[in-house]
Design an enzyme around this catalytic site. Structure first.
Site, PDB file in Angstrom:
ATOM      1  N   HIS A  22       0.859  -1.200   0.000  1.00 59.06           N
ATOM      2  CA  HIS A  22       0.000   0.000   0.000  1.00 59.06           C
ATOM      3  C   HIS A  22       0.888   1.241   0.000  1.00 59.06           C
ATOM      4  CE1 HIS A  22      -3.772   2.183   1.580  1.00 59.06           C
ATOM      5  NE2 HIS A  22      -2.858   3.126   1.360  1.00 59.06           N
ATOM      6  N   HIS A  24       1.418   5.416  -1.805  1.00 63.23           N
ATOM      7  CA  HIS A  24       1.041   6.535  -2.672  1.00 63.23           C
ATOM      8  C   HIS A  24       2.319   7.110  -3.273  1.00 63.23           C
ATOM      9  CE1 HIS A  24      -3.032   6.693  -0.826  1.00 63.23           C
ATOM     10  NE2 HIS A  24      -2.374   6.223   0.212  1.00 63.23           N
ATOM     11  N   LYS A 111      -9.611  -0.176  -5.165  1.00 60.97           N
ATOM     12  CA  LYS A 111      -9.530   0.460  -3.848  1.00 60.97           C
ATOM     13  C   LYS A 111     -10.835   1.154  -3.526  1.00 60.97           C
ATOM     14  CE  LYS A 111      -7.740   2.187  -0.088  1.00 60.97           C
ATOM     15  NZ  LYS A 111      -6.664   3.154   0.043  1.00 60.97           N
ATOM     16  N   HIS A 148     -10.346   1.305   2.458  1.00 60.26           N
ATOM     17  CA  HIS A 148     -10.097   2.336   3.466  1.00 60.26           C
ATOM     18  C   HIS A 148     -11.269   2.250   4.439  1.00 60.26           C
ATOM     19  CE1 HIS A 148      -8.443   6.314   4.859  1.00 60.26           C
ATOM     20  NE2 HIS A 148      -9.576   6.217   5.514  1.00 60.26           N
ATOM     21  N   HIS A 186      -4.260  -0.346   6.218  1.00 58.65           N
ATOM     22  CA  HIS A 186      -3.715   0.489   7.305  1.00 58.65           C
ATOM     23  C   HIS A 186      -4.597   0.482   8.550  1.00 58.65           C
ATOM     24  CE1 HIS A 186      -6.479   3.242   5.365  1.00 58.65           C
ATOM     25  NE2 HIS A 186      -5.651   3.587   4.411  1.00 58.65           N
ATOM     26  N   ASP A 259       1.558   2.760   3.508  1.00 53.95           N
ATOM     27  CA  ASP A 259       0.705   3.945   3.351  1.00 53.95           C
ATOM     28  C   ASP A 259       1.554   5.211   3.305  1.00 53.95           C
ATOM     29  OD1 ASP A 259      -1.627   5.328   2.881  1.00 53.95           O
ATOM     30  OD2 ASP A 259      -2.129   5.537   4.998  1.00 53.95           O
TER      31      ASP A 259
END
Ligand code: NCD
Ligand code: ZN
Length: 355
Positions: A22, A24, A111, A148, A186, A259
């Site tokens: 995971h 970004h 996601k 999420h 997360h 994350d």
């Protein structure tokens, strides 16, 4: 029960090259800063689709993958090239056909962002029911659903949003799609760790390094500390301890997902600062710090390198990396396009270093 065997005598640890399930990496100039950090440590990384515009088609995912690969350095000797694993952004109207095209293009997952839950989630799902035909296709085609897991209602206290999500959204979803592989991303609470441990073989969770290392006091010690602000937000110490217990338990339901979420420093140090902690610059070292503090360095390889690929039904990496017990201090900032990126705990000494 976090203090087990004493690993303080260990001076180095060699493990199968880990993956980040995971992360970004953003887009454009930012890629040049952050992709090399992730590629230096991880064989593969699951790339979050919450860029602008969000990645909602197979064609966008393929083009984004090319831009990421163009920013990746050549592999170190003995390693295979870094592999971004792409995801689609689930919306209220992601067509089932797009799932088939995405699968053919090598996309591994979609996601779920509840609309309004976090950074760039305004295109997210307003009602899970609207996605059910798409989720049926994912279940059939073997794409994972990455979640999420926070409700978004302003009536629900920010610190309770993950626990409430389990009862109101996740348990019904789990019941309606028994063979859809779900990663609760997360996780930050004892409730989430307990749920995942008991939810069967189609459910797993990622845990970040920062949720293993810090509790919510970190955001307020000596003043507001925006670089410790992320979503889901850091919780109380009992929750941090539950996460450490889960991550170091040897249970294959829990694996590494940083994350890492870079934002320009001036947008975090702001009247309404962005959510996200940047950890890719020293990800495996931060995890090592947390596992070492729990006396559980022997559990790091399973968490970082085995259980993720096993759950995604991908082969484990073949090459290895070595961590050495050696104090070093990551920089306080990196160039980030025209801006500056301040990594979590930048300028503070770490005890482990990747060789
Ligand atoms: C992430 C981001 O900045 O994209 N922020 C964060 O606090 N983790 C989004 C997310 O994963 O929630
Ligand atoms: Zn994220």
């Amino acid at each position: 029960m976090t203090q087990r065997s004493d690993s303080r005598h260990l001076s180095s640890l060699t493990l199968i090259r880990p993956d980040d399930w995971h992360v970004h990496v953003r887009d454009g100039e930012a890629l040049k800063t952050v992709v090399p950090h992730t590629a230096a440590q991880f064989g593969r990384a699951v790339i979050m689709p919450n860029v602008r515009p969000p990645v909602t088609t197979a064609a966008q995912a393929v083009a984004y993958r090319e831009r990421i690969l163009a920013a990746a350095p050549p592999p170190l000797p003995g390693h295979t090239p870094f592999k971004p694993l792409m995801t689609l952004y689930l919306t209220d109207n992601l067509p089932p056909d797009e799932i088939k095209r995405a699968k053919d293009a090598g996309v591994v997952a979609a996601k779920l962002y509840p609309a309004g839950a976090t950074t760039n989630s305004d295109a997210g799902v307003t009602d899970l029911r609207k996605t059910y035909t798409t989720l049926e296709t994912m279940q059939r085609e073997g794409l994972l659903l990455l979640v999420h897991g926070e409700v978004t209602s302003s009536d629900i206290d920010l610190f309770d949003r993950e626990a409430v999500f389990i009862d109101t959204e996740l348990i019904p979803l789990r019941r309606d799609f028994p063979e859809l592989k779900i990663v609760f991303e997360h996780i930050t609470t004892r409730e989430a760790a307990q749920y995942v441990q008991s939810a069967g073989n189609y459910t797993a969770a990622t845990i970040t390094a920062h949720h293993l290392l810090y509790n919510r006091n970190a955001m307020f010690s000596g003043g507001m500390r925006p670089h410790y602000y992320c979503l889901p937000v850091l919780k109380r110490e009992i929750h941090r301890q539950a996460l450490v217990d889960a991550a170091t338990s040897g249970s294959p339901h829990f694996f590494l997902g940083t994350d890492s979420a870079p934002h320009a420093a001036h947008l975090k140090e702001h009247a309404s600062g962005c959510a996200g902690c940047y950890t890719a610059h020293a990800a495996i070292e931060l995890y090592a710090q947390a596992f070492d503090a729990a006396g559980a360095m022997d559990k790091l390889e399973g968490f970082a390198s085995w259980y993720g690929p096993d759950f995604y039904q991908l082969p484990r990496n073949e090459s290895t990396i070595t961590l050495r017990r050696e104090a070093w201090t990551p920089p306080e900032s990196y160039a980030f396009g025209e801006a500056v990126l301040k990594p979590l705990a930048g300028g503070q000494a770490l005890q482990w270093r990747m060789v």
